[in-house]
Write an enzyme that holds these catalytic residues in place. Structure first.
Site, short mmCIF file in Angstrom:
data_model
loop_
_atom_site.label_atom_id
_atom_site.label_comp_id
_atom_site.label_asym_id
_atom_site.label_seq_id
_atom_site.Cartn_x
_atom_site.Cartn_y
_atom_site.Cartn_z
CG ASP A 1 -7.01 3.35 1.95
OD1 ASP A 1 -7.92 2.86 1.22
OD2 ASP A 1 -7.01 4.54 2.30
CE LYS B 1 -1.46 2.53 3.18
NZ LYS B 1 -2.00 3.16 4.41
#
Length: 209
Positions: free
Chosen positions: A136, A118
């Protein structure tokens, strides 16, 4: 029109020029802010980094500050011991292996302690305009709730989304999905009545609703 096209079109109407809500003035500051963001609000991160960056906004300054002092400075972001440790180790790696600068490739960024996919995808997109897809908690929830993908983890969501919709992925898409998930398609009490995607949303039967 395919669902993904509806989603992209609607998000562009809502957020024609989406911006990251984290505050930073350099690539390294961006890296620090993103690394501090898990399990913490952007508002809190911005409060912490506003003071932190006055004395530590380069890898050299982070190392000079040391872990004990760094822990004190970032305490309120949560998981501060691990975050401080990762910032120290990442600063060392940046200086030793990358000339003090953030690498451009995701495969190199994920090597930085604490980064993960991420963080690497966010950095690649924001700093270098790469068409990466960072997942996320908001992106994970929204993409699965809408039924764009069906996945059990963020990594699986990324793989499936990229495989199906690679031509739609831009740096703005991640930012728009985050804003949409933060303010409209919220985890609790999503604002379905005002959402123009409700007719194509799988959310009524989704465990993520």
């Amino acid at each position: 029109m395919q669902k993904i096209e509806r989603v992209v079109e609607y998000l562009h109407e809502l957020y024609p020029e989406p911006e990251c809500e984290l505050k930073f003035n350099s690539e390294f500051e961006m890296f620090v802010a993103v690394l501090l963001s898990p399990q913490c609000t952007d508002k809190r991160v911005n409060m912490v980094t506003k003071e932190l960056f006055k004395t530590a906004n380069t890898p050299e300054q982070v190392l000079a500050m040391g872990q004990t002092e760094l822990e004190k400075r970032i305490y309120s972001t949560g998981f501060y011991k691990n975050k401080a440790k990762n910032l120290i180790l990442s600063s060392q790696m940046l200086l030793q292996e990358f000339g003090g600068k953030l690498p451009k490739e995701v495969e190199q960024l994920v090597q930085l302690p604490g980064a993960g996919r991420k963080v690497a995808n966010v950095i690649a997109a924001l700093a270098h305009g790469a068409n990466t897809f960072a997942v996320d908690t908001h992106v994970f929830r929204v993409t699965n709730r809408l039924g764009l993908v069906k996945a059990k983890t963020p990594d699986e969501t990324e793989r499936k989304f990229v495989a199906k919709y690679s031509k739609y992925i831009t740096p703005d898409l991640h930012l728009s999905l985050v804003l949409f998930g933060r303010y409209i398609c919220t985890a609790k009490n999503p604002k379905c009545a005002e959402c123009r995607l409700r007719d194509v949303c799988d959310g009524q039967n989704s465990p993520l609703r």
